[in-house]
Design a protein around this motif. Structure first.
Motif, mmCIF file in Angstrom:
data_model
loop_
_atom_site.group_PDB
_atom_site.id
_atom_site.type_symbol
_atom_site.label_atom_id
_atom_site.label_comp_id
_atom_site.label_asym_id
_atom_site.label_seq_id
_atom_site.Cartn_x
_atom_site.Cartn_y
_atom_site.Cartn_z
ATOM 1 N N ILE A 86 0.840 -1.205 0.000
ATOM 2 C CA ILE A 86 0.000 0.000 0.000
ATOM 3 C C ILE A 86 0.874 1.253 0.000
ATOM 4 N N ALA A 87 1.927 1.228 0.814
ATOM 5 C CA ALA A 87 2.805 2.400 0.938
ATOM 6 C C ALA A 87 3.556 2.684 -0.363
ATOM 7 N N VAL A 88 4.003 1.641 -1.044
ATOM 8 C CA VAL A 88 4.704 1.849 -2.316
ATOM 9 C C VAL A 88 3.757 2.431 -3.357
ATOM 10 N N ALA A 89 2.507 1.974 -3.371
ATOM 11 C CA ALA A 89 1.529 2.542 -4.300
ATOM 12 C C ALA A 89 1.308 4.027 -4.011
ATOM 13 N N LEU A 90 1.177 4.385 -2.738
ATOM 14 C CA LEU A 90 0.958 5.784 -2.359
ATOM 15 C C LEU A 90 2.152 6.668 -2.699
ATOM 16 N N ALA A 142 18.827 -2.874 -7.416
ATOM 17 C CA ALA A 142 17.642 -2.011 -7.483
ATOM 18 C C ALA A 142 17.772 -0.820 -6.544
ATOM 19 N N GLY A 143 18.288 -1.058 -5.343
ATOM 20 C CA GLY A 143 18.466 0.036 -4.398
ATOM 21 C C GLY A 143 19.429 1.081 -4.906
ATOM 22 N N ALA A 150 13.349 2.597 -0.809
ATOM 23 C CA ALA A 150 11.999 2.403 -1.349
ATOM 24 C C ALA A 150 12.002 1.368 -2.466
ATOM 25 N N ALA A 151 13.029 1.381 -3.315
ATOM 26 C CA ALA A 151 13.127 0.386 -4.385
ATOM 27 C C ALA A 151 13.385 -1.001 -3.816
ATOM 28 N N VAL A 152 14.234 -1.081 -2.789
ATOM 29 C CA VAL A 152 14.483 -2.370 -2.146
ATOM 30 C C VAL A 152 13.179 -2.934 -1.600
ATOM 31 N N LEU A 153 12.383 -2.066 -0.967
ATOM 32 C CA LEU A 153 11.101 -2.506 -0.424
ATOM 33 C C LEU A 153 10.168 -3.010 -1.518
ATOM 34 N N LEU A 240 10.465 2.891 -11.568
ATOM 35 C CA LEU A 240 10.306 1.717 -10.712
ATOM 36 C C LEU A 240 9.294 0.728 -11.303
ATOM 37 N N VAL A 241 8.185 1.241 -11.821
ATOM 38 C CA VAL A 241 7.127 0.352 -12.324
ATOM 39 C C VAL A 241 7.560 -0.416 -13.569
ATOM 40 N N PRO A 242 8.032 0.263 -14.628
ATOM 41 C CA PRO A 242 8.453 -0.525 -15.793
ATOM 42 C C PRO A 242 9.591 -1.490 -15.482
ATOM 43 N N VAL A 243 10.479 -1.106 -14.582
ATOM 44 C CA VAL A 243 11.571 -2.017 -14.223
ATOM 45 C C VAL A 243 11.011 -3.261 -13.532
ATOM 46 N N LEU A 244 10.068 -3.075 -12.620
ATOM 47 C CA LEU A 244 9.444 -4.220 -11.954
ATOM 48 C C LEU A 244 8.780 -5.153 -12.963
ATOM 49 N N LEU A 245 8.110 -4.567 -13.941
ATOM 50 C CA LEU A 245 7.424 -5.388 -14.944
ATOM 51 C C LEU A 245 8.413 -6.142 -15.832
ATOM 52 N N VAL A 246 9.483 -5.473 -16.239
ATOM 53 C CA VAL A 246 10.491 -6.123 -17.083
ATOM 54 C C VAL A 246 11.198 -7.233 -16.318
ATOM 55 N N VAL A 247 11.584 -6.937 -15.078
ATOM 56 C CA VAL A 247 12.251 -7.954 -14.261
ATOM 57 C C VAL A 247 11.310 -9.123 -14.001
#
Length: 353
Positions: A86-90, A142-143, A150-153, A240-247
């Motif tokens: 939830i916190a990362v989305a916010l 990522a960090g 925040a990226a590590v989380l 952060l979002v596109p990287v998460l999706l690609v990874v």
């Protein structure tokens, strides 16, 4: 003979009470952490409550805790996992498309080049050179590449990795990010790195780990450089979002021990889409500034709770197994951010600025 009705089980009530007690315990701990992080000794170094939280939580669980009831573990786990998503989305309310547009193609190009190169180097150095497991190497990379703790989380939540691996990655961010925050203004103000205001903003925002570190370092140069650096940093956060999706796509296609091909560990995280949605909301400026500010403060506290809970789940004995190798990976990545990031900045300025 009449059948005696069974007595309703009280287990669910006890489980719920234990979970709530665990969440409350983490929240109270996070309040203390927030107060501690506000002290000049931490604030002047740009050390955020997130960092203080994971360190304090780890110290507590490894040395000072006399024993938290076992029923509280579910609440601590929720703080480290569910609340974290939830916190990362916010976090998306901190970024707007208008701010990203201010720095134009130069800021976006620096961010893309730094993030992609740092992730690739971090994976290669961590997994091939130092033989780290995939999760530890990816969290450390990522960090360094995106937005520090925040990226590590975010990656920890998506990977569902063990807490001590996140702690090692955060330790790397704290150590090398703080050193760079102190070094960068010195390099610029003494003339060792001849950059104009735009160049300073691109370099600082494109290569420093944490948002607080970017602001802390750039404020020692000029207010104009701080403005540009913060926007460039937010551009990196947006990646952060596109990287998460690609990874996630890469891992899902990789063969893992005990799994069939295509059965990767990471799934597309829902909170990534929540992050994007809130970036759009923030860009449309439909929320009052006071509401956005209040949500951002609440989000910082939620992230602090998540970090504190992760610290509580961390064991120093687990960190010692890969600590030196994880730190060595972080050190090499930091050298790349300094020298490779400077080369990228100068090249982009020459081509686009």
């Amino acid at each position: 003979m009449a059948t005696v009705p069974a007595t309703p089980s009280l287990a669910p009530t006890r489980d719920t009470r234990g979970r709530l007690n665990g969440i409350l315990f983490v929240a109270l701990f996070a309040v203390a952490v927030t107060q501690l992080a506000a002290l000049p000794a931490f604030a002047n170094l740009g050390i955020s409550p997130l960092i203080v939280g994971i360190v304090a939580g780890a110290l507590y669980t490894n040395g000072l805790r006399q024993g938290v009831p076992e029923s509280w573990a579910a609440g601590i786990n929720f703080s480290a996992r569910g609340l974290l998503r939830i916190a990362v989305a916010l976090f998306g309310l901190r970024v707007s498309l208008q701010e990203i547009a201010e720095v134009g193609w130069a800021g976006l190009t620096v961010s893309l080049a730094v993030v992609s190169s740092t992730l690739l180097i971090g994976l290669w150095v961590g997994m091939r050179l130092f033989k780290l497991d995939r999760d530890t190497a990816l969290l450390t990379a990522a960090g360094s590449a995106i937005c520090g703790a925040a990226a590590v989380l975010a990656f920890e939540s998506a990977l569902r990795s063990q807490p001590h691996k996140s702690a090692m990655a955060v330790g790397s961010v704290v150590l090398f990010g703080t050193l760079s925050m102190l070094l960068y203004p010195l390099l610029v103000n003494t003339g060792w790195v001849p950059l104009d205001t735009l160049g300073v903003g691109l370099f600082f925002g494109g290569t420093l780990h944490e948002v607080a570190q970017v602001v802390g370092a750039a404020s020692n140069v000029s207010s104009e450089a701080t403005h540009v650096a913060t926007i460039v940093k937010m551009t990196r956060v947006m990646l952060l979002v596109p990287v998460l999706l690609v990874v996630g796509l890469w891992i899902s296609r990789a063969r893992q021990p005990g799994l069939a091909p295509g059965k990767g560990k990471i799934a597309v995280p829902w909170f990534a889409f929540g992050f994007v949605a809130l970036v759009v909301v923030n860009s449309l400026q439909v929320l009052p500034a006071s509401v956005v500010s209040g949500v951002n403060q609440l989000d910082t506290f939620a992230l602090t709770m998540a970090m504190t809970a992760l610290g509580m789940e961390t064991r120093f004995s687990q960190i010692r197994q890969a600590g030196p190798r994880a730190l060595a990976t972080g050190a090499i990545l930091n050298l790349w951010l300094v020298f490779g990031g400077l080369a990228i900045t100068l090249g982009v300025q020459r081509l686009l600025a």
